[in-house]
Design a protein around this motif. Structure first.
Motif, PDB file in Angstrom:
ATOM      1  N   GLY A   1       0.851  -1.186   0.000  1.00  0.00           N
ATOM      2  CA  GLY A   1       0.000   0.000   0.000  1.00  0.00           C
ATOM      3  C   GLY A   1       0.881   1.227   0.000  1.00  0.00           C
ATOM      4  O   GLY A   1       2.081   1.164  -0.274  1.00  0.00           O
TER       5      GLY A   1
ATOM      6  N   ASP B   1      -5.070   4.699  -1.110  1.00  0.00           N
ATOM      7  CA  ASP B   1      -6.422   4.266  -1.479  1.00  0.00           C
ATOM      8  C   ASP B   1      -6.673   2.799  -1.166  1.00  0.00           C
ATOM      9  O   ASP B   1      -7.771   2.421  -0.794  1.00  0.00           O
ATOM     10  N   SER B   2      -5.670   1.954  -1.361  1.00  0.00           N
ATOM     11  CA  SER B   2      -5.860   0.529  -1.095  1.00  0.00           C
ATOM     12  C   SER B   2      -4.645  -0.010  -0.358  1.00  0.00           C
ATOM     13  O   SER B   2      -3.564   0.564  -0.413  1.00  0.00           O
TER      14      SER B   2
ATOM     15  N   ARG C   1      -7.055  -7.832  -0.171  1.00  0.00           N
ATOM     16  CA  ARG C   1      -6.863  -6.443  -0.585  1.00  0.00           C
ATOM     17  C   ARG C   1      -8.144  -5.691  -0.230  1.00  0.00           C
ATOM     18  O   ARG C   1      -9.238  -6.180  -0.483  1.00  0.00           O
TER      19      ARG C   1
ATOM     20  N   SER D   1     -10.143  -1.645  -0.172  1.00  0.00           N
ATOM     21  CA  SER D   1     -10.134  -0.280  -0.709  1.00  0.00           C
ATOM     22  C   SER D   1     -10.167   0.705   0.450  1.00  0.00           C
ATOM     23  O   SER D   1     -10.203   0.314   1.619  1.00  0.00           O
ATOM     24  N   GLU D   2     -10.232   1.980   0.124  1.00  0.00           N
ATOM     25  CA  GLU D   2     -10.208   3.011   1.168  1.00  0.00           C
ATOM     26  C   GLU D   2     -11.454   2.993   2.040  1.00  0.00           C
ATOM     27  O   GLU D   2     -11.468   3.572   3.116  1.00  0.00           O
TER      28      GLU D   2
END
Length: 196
Positions: A118, A167-168, A184, A186-187
């Motif tokens: 990240g 963001d990720s 994984r 996301s934000e």
């Protein structure tokens, strides 16, 4: 000798010294009406008060034995002083100590690779070679660690978002060179977790 006064007879007792006569109170003490012995009443009251006080203290000692000093402290020689007791601090984990990369019992049979990817910084939680939880604050990403362990059931890495994380972000666990277990997020999510 004036007339009408009976002659004093030295052999006759003084009327105030008769046993049935009321004692003369001392100066400044008013006798109570009907009380022929005011001094005895005062002494009796004082004796009763002292007896109650001593009885109360004795009763307290019987009811509260935990508050009494130990018997050895009563007989100890006051000239002797005991050596002061020094408390030994408990061993604590040194903040600069590194997590175990191999188990304390040997080199470890299982090879584990932890990875977090990240941008920016994130908080990371993982199991070291002894199965102990290790918490790292605001680690610069990407991050990677290799360990050898005997505890395949204690293989974990977690990444938690902090201010400034991109963001990720993703975590990954690879055991003995096999297929990585990856998550994984996301934000919108604040944490990713990977187990072995």
């Amino acid at each position: 000798m004036p007339e009408g006064t009976p002659p004093s007879d030295p052999s006759s007792p003084d009327p105030s010294a008769r046993p049935d006569a009321a004692p003369v109170p001392p100066a400044g003490v008013e006798p109570q009406p009907g009380d022929p012995h005011p001094r005895r009443r005062v002494l009796t009251s004082a004796a009763l008060a002292v007896a109650l006080l001593l009885g109360g203290l004795g009763g307290y000692a019987l009811l509260r034995p935990d508050d009494q000093p130990p018997a050895e402290s009563l007989t100890a020689d006051p000239r002797q002083t005991a050596a002061p007791t020094v408390a030994t601090p408990e061993p604590t984990q040194n903040a600069s100590a590194r997590p175990a990369t191999t188990p304390s019992t040997g080199p470890g049979q299982v090879q584990v690779v932890y990875e977090v990817t990240g941008q920016g910084r994130a908080d990371i939680l993982y199991d070291d070679a002894n199965g102990e939880k290790i918490w790292l604050d605001a680690v610069q990403l990407p991050w990677r660690a290799n360990i050898r362990t005997d505890r395949r059931d204690h293989v974990l890495v977690q990444v938690s978002r902090t201010v400034g994380t991109g963001d990720s972000m993703a975590c990954s666990v690879t055991i003995d060179g096999g297929t990585p277990v990856t998550e994984r997020v996301s934000e919108a999510a604040w944490r990713a977790s990977c187990f072995g």
